[in-house]
Structures are given as structure tokens and as C-alpha cells.
Design a protein around this motif. Structure first.
Motif, PDB file in Angstrom:
ATOM      1  N   HIS A  26      -0.165  12.018  -2.612  1.00 39.26           N
ATOM      2  CA  HIS A  26       0.749  10.945  -2.197  1.00 39.26           C
ATOM      3  C   HIS A  26       0.275   9.560  -2.619  1.00 39.26           C
ATOM      4  CE1 HIS A  26       3.600  13.312   0.156  1.00 39.26           C
ATOM      5  NE2 HIS A  26       2.579  13.998   0.638  1.00 39.26           N
ATOM      6  N   ASP A  27      -0.785   9.476  -3.431  1.00 35.45           N
ATOM      7  CA  ASP A  27      -1.309   8.186  -3.903  1.00 35.45           C
ATOM      8  C   ASP A  27      -0.504   7.653  -5.081  1.00 35.45           C
ATOM      9  OD1 ASP A  27      -3.361   8.330  -2.077  1.00 35.45           O
ATOM     10  OD2 ASP A  27      -4.930   8.795  -3.552  1.00 35.45           O
ATOM     11  N   ALA A  28      -0.628   6.344  -5.270  1.00 37.37           N
ATOM     12  CA  ALA A  28      -0.194   5.696  -6.510  1.00 37.37           C
ATOM     13  C   ALA A  28      -1.287   4.730  -6.945  1.00 37.37           C
ATOM     14  CB  ALA A  28       1.126   4.961  -6.317  1.00 37.37           C
ATOM     15  N   ILE A  29      -1.366   4.483  -8.233  1.00 38.13           N
ATOM     16  CA  ILE A  29      -2.242   3.437  -8.770  1.00 38.13           C
ATOM     17  C   ILE A  29      -1.343   2.293  -9.222  1.00 38.13           C
ATOM     18  CG2 ILE A  29      -3.966   2.805 -10.477  1.00 38.13           C
ATOM     19  CD1 ILE A  29      -4.933   4.847  -8.425  1.00 38.13           C
ATOM     20  N   VAL A  30      -1.628   1.095  -8.707  1.00 38.35           N
ATOM     21  CA  VAL A  30      -0.810  -0.081  -9.005  1.00 38.35           C
ATOM     22  C   VAL A  30      -1.638  -1.093  -9.784  1.00 38.35           C
ATOM     23  CG1 VAL A  30       0.394  -2.062  -7.977  1.00 38.35           C
ATOM     24  CG2 VAL A  30       0.703   0.224  -7.004  1.00 38.35           C
ATOM     25  N   ARG A  31      -1.083  -1.558 -10.894  1.00 36.04           N
ATOM     26  CA  ARG A  31      -1.692  -2.656 -11.649  1.00 36.04           C
ATOM     27  C   ARG A  31      -1.267  -3.968 -10.985  1.00 36.04           C
ATOM     28  NH1 ARG A  31       0.489  -5.262 -17.180  1.00 36.04           N
ATOM     29  NH2 ARG A  31      -1.208  -6.753 -17.547  1.00 36.04           N
ATOM     30  N   VAL A  32      -2.198  -4.709 -10.475  1.00 33.34           N
ATOM     31  CA  VAL A  32      -1.895  -5.904  -9.686  1.00 33.34           C
ATOM     32  C   VAL A  32      -1.446  -7.036 -10.604  1.00 33.34           C
ATOM     33  CG1 VAL A  32      -2.824  -7.602  -8.076  1.00 33.34           C
ATOM     34  CG2 VAL A  32      -3.578  -5.215  -7.940  1.00 33.34           C
ATOM     35  N   THR A  33      -0.296  -7.633 -10.256  1.00 31.16           N
ATOM     36  CA  THR A  33       0.207  -8.778 -11.023  1.00 31.16           C
ATOM     37  C   THR A  33      -0.035 -10.107 -10.300  1.00 31.16           C
ATOM     38  OG1 THR A  33       2.417  -8.349 -10.097  1.00 31.16           O
ATOM     39  CG2 THR A  33       1.945  -7.475 -12.302  1.00 31.16           C
ATOM     40  N   ARG A  34      -0.036 -10.076  -8.971  1.00 31.30           N
ATOM     41  CA  ARG A  34      -0.381 -11.270  -8.183  1.00 31.30           C
ATOM     42  C   ARG A  34      -1.037 -10.808  -6.883  1.00 31.30           C
ATOM     43  NH1 ARG A  34       0.787 -13.069 -12.364  1.00 31.30           N
ATOM     44  NH2 ARG A  34       1.989 -14.955 -12.891  1.00 31.30           N
ATOM     45  N   THR A  35      -2.002 -11.572  -6.438  1.00 29.48           N
ATOM     46  CA  THR A  35      -2.656 -11.295  -5.164  1.00 29.48           C
ATOM     47  C   THR A  35      -3.059 -12.623  -4.545  1.00 29.48           C
ATOM     48  OG1 THR A  35      -4.474 -10.079  -4.096  1.00 29.48           O
ATOM     49  CG2 THR A  35      -4.906 -10.978  -6.278  1.00 29.48           C
ATOM     50  N   GLN A  68       0.543   4.835 -12.169  1.00 32.98           N
ATOM     51  CA  GLN A  68       0.363   6.281 -12.061  1.00 32.98           C
ATOM     52  C   GLN A  68       0.786   6.708 -10.664  1.00 32.98           C
ATOM     53  OE1 GLN A  68      -3.687   7.416 -12.794  1.00 32.98           O
ATOM     54  NE2 GLN A  68      -3.316   9.612 -12.614  1.00 32.98           N
ATOM     55  N   VAL A  69       1.355   7.886 -10.539  1.00 29.68           N
ATOM     56  CA  VAL A  69       1.753   8.395  -9.226  1.00 29.68           C
ATOM     57  C   VAL A  69       1.208   9.800  -9.042  1.00 29.68           C
ATOM     58  CG1 VAL A  69       3.839   6.987  -9.035  1.00 29.68           C
ATOM     59  CG2 VAL A  69       3.972   9.250 -10.089  1.00 29.68           C
ATOM     60  N   GLY A  70       0.895  10.141  -7.773  1.00 28.42           N
ATOM     61  CA  GLY A  70       0.463  11.484  -7.447  1.00 28.42           C
ATOM     62  C   GLY A  70       1.606  12.470  -7.530  1.00 28.42           C
ATOM     63  N   SER A  71       1.280  13.728  -7.527  1.00 28.19           N
ATOM     64  CA  SER A  71       2.277  14.779  -7.754  1.00 28.19           C
ATOM     65  C   SER A  71       3.326  14.874  -6.655  1.00 28.19           C
ATOM     66  CB  SER A  71       1.567  16.133  -7.893  1.00 28.19           C
ATOM     67  OG  SER A  71       0.803  16.421  -6.723  1.00 28.19           O
ATOM     68  N   SER A  72       3.035  14.341  -5.456  1.00 26.24           N
ATOM     69  CA  SER A  72       3.989  14.445  -4.350  1.00 26.24           C
ATOM     70  C   SER A  72       4.806  13.173  -4.132  1.00 26.24           C
ATOM     71  CB  SER A  72       3.245  14.801  -3.052  1.00 26.24           C
ATOM     72  OG  SER A  72       2.642  16.063  -3.145  1.00 26.24           O
ATOM     73  N   VAL A  73       4.559  12.135  -4.926  1.00 19.66           N
ATOM     74  CA  VAL A  73       5.293  10.877  -4.756  1.00 19.66           C
ATOM     75  C   VAL A  73       6.702  11.029  -5.317  1.00 19.66           C
ATOM     76  CG1 VAL A  73       5.379   8.428  -5.379  1.00 19.66           C
ATOM     77  CG2 VAL A  73       3.185   9.500  -4.816  1.00 19.66           C
ATOM     78  N   ALA A  89       0.409   2.781   6.070  1.00 22.39           N
ATOM     79  CA  ALA A  89       1.087   3.564   7.109  1.00 22.39           C
ATOM     80  C   ALA A  89       1.498   4.923   6.565  1.00 22.39           C
ATOM     81  CB  ALA A  89       2.312   2.812   7.615  1.00 22.39           C
ATOM     82  N   CYS A  90       1.348   5.942   7.419  1.00 21.24           N
ATOM     83  CA  CYS A  90       1.673   7.311   6.984  1.00 21.24           C
ATOM     84  C   CYS A  90       3.163   7.601   7.049  1.00 21.24           C
ATOM     85  CB  CYS A  90       0.899   8.319   7.821  1.00 21.24           C
ATOM     86  SG  CYS A  90       1.501   8.497   9.534  1.00 21.24           S
ATOM     87  N   GLY A  91       3.870   6.899   7.944  1.00 18.14           N
ATOM     88  CA  GLY A  91       5.304   7.087   8.081  1.00 18.14           C
ATOM     89  C   GLY A  91       5.731   8.192   9.022  1.00 18.14           C
ATOM     90  N   SER A  92       4.785   9.011   9.508  1.00 18.19           N
ATOM     91  CA  SER A  92       5.182  10.171  10.298  1.00 18.19           C
ATOM     92  C   SER A  92       4.520  10.277  11.669  1.00 18.19           C
ATOM     93  CB  SER A  92       4.880  11.458   9.520  1.00 18.19           C
ATOM     94  OG  SER A  92       3.497  11.552   9.236  1.00 18.19           O
ATOM     95  N   VAL A 137      -3.097   3.013  -3.861  1.00 16.22           N
ATOM     96  CA  VAL A 137      -2.194   2.835  -2.725  1.00 16.22           C
ATOM     97  C   VAL A 137      -1.902   4.197  -2.106  1.00 16.22           C
ATOM     98  CG1 VAL A 137       0.079   2.036  -1.975  1.00 16.22           C
ATOM     99  CG2 VAL A 137      -1.163   0.788  -3.764  1.00 16.22           C
ATOM    100  N   PRO A 138      -2.483   4.497  -0.936  1.00 15.64           N
ATOM    101  CA  PRO A 138      -2.172   5.762  -0.259  1.00 15.64           C
ATOM    102  C   PRO A 138      -0.749   5.747   0.314  1.00 15.64           C
ATOM    103  CG  PRO A 138      -4.254   4.786   0.530  1.00 15.64           C
ATOM    104  CD  PRO A 138      -3.523   3.733  -0.243  1.00 15.64           C
ATOM    105  N   PHE A 139      -0.212   6.938   0.590  1.00 21.93           N
ATOM    106  CA  PHE A 139       1.132   7.076   1.168  1.00 21.93           C
ATOM    107  C   PHE A 139       2.132   6.189   0.407  1.00 21.93           C
ATOM    108  CE2 PHE A 139      -1.807   8.068   4.671  1.00 21.93           C
ATOM    109  CZ  PHE A 139      -1.368   9.340   4.997  1.00 21.93           C
ATOM    110  N   ALA A 140       2.153   6.373  -0.898  1.00 24.02           N
ATOM    111  CA  ALA A 140       2.924   5.481  -1.767  1.00 24.02           C
ATOM    112  C   ALA A 140       4.426   5.568  -1.548  1.00 24.02           C
ATOM    113  CB  ALA A 140       2.596   5.788  -3.230  1.00 24.02           C
ATOM    114  N   ASP A 141       4.906   6.632  -0.918  1.00 26.36           N
ATOM    115  CA  ASP A 141       6.337   6.723  -0.620  1.00 26.36           C
ATOM    116  C   ASP A 141       6.729   5.908   0.609  1.00 26.36           C
ATOM    117  OD1 ASP A 141       7.424   8.236  -2.661  1.00 26.36           O
ATOM    118  OD2 ASP A 141       6.893  10.147  -1.718  1.00 26.36           O
ATOM    119  N   ILE A 142       5.755   5.416   1.365  1.00 28.79           N
ATOM    120  CA  ILE A 142       6.057   4.758   2.631  1.00 28.79           C
ATOM    121  C   ILE A 142       6.027   3.234   2.524  1.00 28.79           C
ATOM    122  CG2 ILE A 142       5.421   4.572   5.067  1.00 28.79           C
ATOM    123  CD1 ILE A 142       6.399   7.352   4.123  1.00 28.79           C
TER     124      ILE A 142
END
Length: 416
Positions: A26-35, A68-73, A89-92, A137-142
Motif C-alpha cells: 500500500h506504499d507509494a514513493i513521491v518525488r517532492v516538488t515543494r515542502t 512508484q506505487v505498491g501493488s495494492s494501491v 492514517a490507515c483509513g480503517s 508514503v504509507p497507506f497511499a490510497d488514504i
């Protein structure tokens, strides 16, 4: 990749660290554009948050492009430009199901209060943050939310924390039409809380601080009446006087544990005096000073809020206090019949409404950004923000190779 790492109190640096990897489906990798650097990051920077480990990557306000996204995203795809709430947040779980995303039970299961937070020590789960080129980013769908087409990314990065925190601060005050609202603290959160108080129907907004340039800013941008507490002998008496001796209807504490008079600040002062060997810094005199500050009330903004708000009034607490001991007049809370509400902002719950406000121009978050700094110069950015130098309200960090990214492009219409 380049990232902001913690070395010791008052010392961070930008250094090369390994790129993050997908660790869960459920992870995603995000390239940061602003922080951004948040006022809460300064508590870490000052060494006030327990279990902040050397090498921790700071940063909980960021947006970026999905790499990049995990297989369950299912809700994200590579190339999506997203803003990422600071709460993980896990969402559940029990709390997420009740939209208390800041209290998620699964992202920080050993804690009894706060859920997981990006880049905010092991007390909030030990997750690395977004003051970096890439972030896991964990729980990338949430949490991650796609940035609307045409939205400027500087307007998109601030709704990851400071905007919803200010908004929820006003919301928790249960402001009624025409209410008088006092906001303690003219940092970014206090400034947003003042602005959002008008959206909730306030009839009068007053902001209290002691830094003149911050008061000047909030007076123009919120806009609000301002009070420099250094010019007032008795703040509680003054607030009573200017509200027909009743007190404000709502008080918002956007300061927290580093206010003048806090226990930790007092103890830190003792340590620094002893280390410096000051003539007036004898151990007994210093300890006595701590005791007197505690007896006088250590949680300064909370003290003022409780004692100045009208009977039956509301108090909203969003300042970061952490595990410090503070002398709070709970007897006055009971005797005055006060309602106190507090929490970390549940960013995901607020985002639909806040994006609407931003797109309609009712809130223009990027207008509070005063400093735009390359990520490689993050050490100086922290120094400026912490020292309240150069009129700094909100510093933005720009990762390498992203300076030319301004807004999410509008998709071209299909040609038939």
C-alpha cells in the motif's frame, strides 16, 4: 537523494541519504516538488521532542509527483501530483472511521494519543519526512489527494498542515455569528486561525503576540486587530476591558509549550545559565525561578485563554505542548463552565472544503510564504525561521530540479 537530517538540537543539515523504497503493497514513493518548515518542526530543532533520533529526516508539509506505487494501491498512478496530509492514517481503524485521522490507531500503535506523523520523531511512529527529494508514503490510497488542475503548487503544499490546522482551530471554537475571537500566537497557524475565524462567522478577531512584524502581517492579511503583550501589564484584565468586561467568546491557543514561562523553557534556561557560569545563575536561584514561574502559571497562552474567555465560552487548543508539565488552572475551567477542545488537525476530513476555499480565492495560502529556499540551504532556513529573522513568516523549501514547477497543468481537451 538529498534530505534534511537531524544531527543535534539546533543542528540540521542537507545530506545525501539512500532513496526510500516500497516496503508494503500500500506504499507509494513521491518525488517532492515543494515542502515547508513548520513551526512544529522548530520544537524538534530545539531538542524539545523526545526520541528525535540522529539521522531522522524532518518534514511533514509536502506535495509531489507519484513516482512508484505498491501493488495494492488503487487510487493513485505514476505521474499524479498530490498533496500529502501530515497525518499518516490507515483509513480503517476505530478512529479513522470517525474521521479522527490524527489519532489513527494503526500507524502509531504504541502511542496512547497521536497517530503517525511524517518526520516527527519516533514518538509519532518514526516515519521519515518530506524535506527531501523523495519520500515513502504509507497507506497511499488514504491520505494523498490529487491536486486540482490549475492549482499553484505553493497553494497546494500548505493545505497539508498549516491551513487545516488553522481551520480546525477555528472550527473547534464553535464560533457563532458575531462572536469575538482571540487568537494567541501570530505564527502561521495563528494567522490562518484568524483568517478562518471570519469564515466561521466571527464578528471581531483579535490576535495576541509580541513580534511586531508578525502582528503587522496578521493585521493586513487576516485581517485582525492586534495586541503586543509586551505593552500590556495584565493581558487578562486588558482582554476583559476591551470586551465589555465579559471576555471574548472564543479563545484559540496557537502557541503551545514554547511560550514564555513554559516549564521546559525555564529548565532549559537553568541549564544554559549553569553551563555559561553566569554570576546570577546560581543553582538555587535558578531552581527558585523555575518554581516561581510554575506557581505563576507555566502554560502562558492556555492560562490567558482560560482566565480571559467569558463564562460559558469556548477554548480551542492547537499549540504543541507535548509531554511537559504545565500549571493549568483547571478550577477556573470548571467554575466558569468552559468548553475546551483540542486535537491534531484531521487533514483528510477538511481537504474538500479547503480546496474549494482556495480555488475560490477565499484563502490564498501562498501569500504567507516569505522565504523560498533551495533544499540544500535548509540549515540557514531553519536558522532564519527559528531566530525570527528577516521578517520570516513561512519558509518554503525547493528540492533540486523542481524550481520550474509552478502549478498542476490543465489537461488538454481530447481532439475527436
Amino acid at each position: 537523494m538529498l534530505a534534511t537530517t537531524y544531527r543535534r538540537p539546533y543542528k540540521v543539515r542537507a545530506e545525501q541519504v539512500p532513496d526510500p523504497k516500497i516496503e508494503h503493497p500500500h506504499d507509494a514513493i513521491v518525488r517532492v516538488t515543494r515542502t515547508c518548515i513548520c513551526g512544529s518542526d522548530l520544537h524538534l530543532y530545539h531538542g524539545l521532542v523526545p526520541d528525535t533520533r540522529v539521522g531522522t529526516i524532518f518534514g511533514h508539509e509536502f506535495c509531489g509527483i507519484v513516482e512508484q506505487v505498491g501493488s495494492s494501491v488503487q487510487n493513485l498512478k505514476v505521474g499524479d501530483h498530490v498533496l500529502v496530509p501530515f497525518n499518516i492514517a490507515c483509513g480503517s481503524c476505530y478512529f479513522c472511521q470517525r474521521e479522527l485521522y490524527g489519532n489513527c490507531h494503526n500507524t502509531n500503535p504504541e502511542a496512547t494519543a497521536v497517530g503517525g506523523i511524517f518526520g516527527y520523531s519516533h514518538t509519532t511512529g518514526g516515519y521519515h519526512g518530506g524535506q527531501a527529494e523523495y519520500v515513502r508514503v504509507p497507506f497511499a490510497d488514504i491520505g494523498p489527494t490529487k491536486i486540482p488542475e490549475g492549482m499553484h503548487i505553493e497553494d497546494a503544499v500548505l493545505p497539508t498542515d498549516v491551513v487545516p490546522t488553522g481551520y480546525q482551530a477555528a472550527e473547534m471554537g464553535d464560533i457563532k455569528e458575531g462572536d469575538t475571537v482571540v487568537v494567541f500566537g501570530a505564527g502561521p497557524v495563528g494567522i490562518l486561525a484568524a483568517r478562518c475565524s471570519w469564515l466561521m462567522g466571527a464578528g471581531r478577531v483579535i490576535v495576541v503576540d509580541h513580534v511586531d512584524y508578525r502582528l503587522d502581517f496578521v493585521a493586513k492579511w487576516a485581517p485582525a486587530e492586534t495586541i503586543n503583550f509586551k505593552e500590556i501589564d495584565d493581558m487578562v484584565l486588558h482582554l476583559k476591558k476591551i470586551t465589555d468586561w465579559l471576555g471574548p467568546d472564543v479563545c484559540i491557543d496557537a502557541v503551545g509549550g514554547e511560550a514564555d514561562g513554559s516549564l521546559w523553557q525555564s529548565i532549559t534556561g537553568v541549564r544554559m545559565k549553569l553551563q555559561a557560569g553566569e554570576a546570577d545563575g546560581s543553582l538555587w536561584q535558578s531552581i527558585t525561578g523555575v518554581r516561581m514561574k510554575l506557581q505563576a502559571g507555566a502554560a502562558t497562552a492556555a492560562q490567558w485563554a482560560i482566565n480571559s474567555v467569558r463564562k460559558g465560552g469556548n477554548i480551542s487548543l492547537v499549540g504543541v505542548y507535548g509531554p511537559t508539565v504545565n500549571a493549568v488552572p483547571l478550577g477556573n475551567v470548571v467554575n466558569k463552565g468552559l468548553t475546551i477542545r483540542a486535537n491534531q488537525a484531521s487533514v483528510k476530513r477538511h481537504l474538500p472544503r479547503l480546496i474549494e476555499h482556495v480555488m475560490a480565492g477565499r484563502i490564498k495560502p501562498r501569500e504567507i510564504i516569505t522565504h523560498r529556499v533551495p533544499l540544500e540551504d535548509v540549515e540557514e532556513a531553519y536558522n532564519i525561521f527559528s531566530g525570527k529573522k528577516e521578517g520570516c513568516i513561512k519558509p518554503l523549501l525547493i528540492p533540486p530540479g523542481t524550481a520550474d514547477i509552478a502549478e498542476v497543468p490543465v489537461a488538454s481537451p481530447h481532439v475527436h
